[in-house]
Write a protein that holds these residues in place. Structure first.
Motif, mmCIF file in Angstrom:
data_model
loop_
_atom_site.group_PDB
_atom_site.id
_atom_site.type_symbol
_atom_site.label_atom_id
_atom_site.label_comp_id
_atom_site.label_asym_id
_atom_site.label_seq_id
_atom_site.Cartn_x
_atom_site.Cartn_y
_atom_site.Cartn_z
ATOM 1 N N LEU A 71 0.815 -1.206 0.000
ATOM 2 C CA LEU A 71 0.000 0.000 0.000
ATOM 3 C C LEU A 71 0.854 1.265 0.000
ATOM 4 N N ALA A 72 1.986 1.237 0.681
ATOM 5 C CA ALA A 72 2.891 2.396 0.668
ATOM 6 C C ALA A 72 3.405 2.659 -0.745
ATOM 7 N N CYS A 102 1.912 1.723 -3.599
ATOM 8 C CA CYS A 102 0.795 2.166 -4.435
ATOM 9 C C CYS A 102 0.447 3.625 -4.175
ATOM 10 N N GLU A 103 0.459 4.023 -2.922
ATOM 11 C CA GLU A 103 0.164 5.417 -2.594
ATOM 12 C C GLU A 103 1.226 6.342 -3.178
ATOM 13 N N GLY A 157 0.825 6.418 -6.921
ATOM 14 C CA GLY A 157 -0.493 6.790 -7.426
ATOM 15 C C GLY A 157 -1.173 5.668 -8.177
ATOM 16 N N PRO A 199 -4.295 -0.355 -5.675
ATOM 17 C CA PRO A 199 -3.633 -1.459 -4.972
ATOM 18 C C PRO A 199 -3.668 -2.802 -5.705
#
Length: 92
Positions: free
Chosen positions: A63-64, A66-67, A70, A73
């Motif tokens: 998730l880190a 993907c964040e 941008g 997930p």
């Protein structure tokens, strides 16, 4: 997803890992590679699959990434399936 698109996602994932000292150390420990080997292996689709598996095996890590990138997930998993060794097997 095409193989080229999957490689693009995986190369971004490798850059994300390389940009974080803690992640990089853990990744190198798990892969058995020396830091100077990363650049040479970055063009290998099989290695890029391992990069994505590294992220996919830890949800907070995934998730880190993907964040920061941008990305949705579910995109790294789709990219993993498009690279060698990532095929889904249906045994039934």
């Amino acid at each position: 997803m095409t193989g080229d698109e999957a490689e693009f996602v995986a190369i971004h994932a490798l850059g994300h890992i390389a940009g974080d000292e803690d992640l990089l150390g853990d990744f190198l420990d798990r892969s058995g590679l020396a830091p100077d080997e990363l650049r040479a292996r970055a063009a290998d689709p099989v290695f890029l699959g391992f990069v994505l598996e590294y992220l996919l095996n830890d949800e907070p890590r995934l998730l880190a990434f993907c964040e920061a990138a941008g990305l949705a997930p579910e995109l790294p998993a789709a990219a993993r399936r498009a690279l060698p060794g990532g095929e889904e097997h249906h045994w039934a």
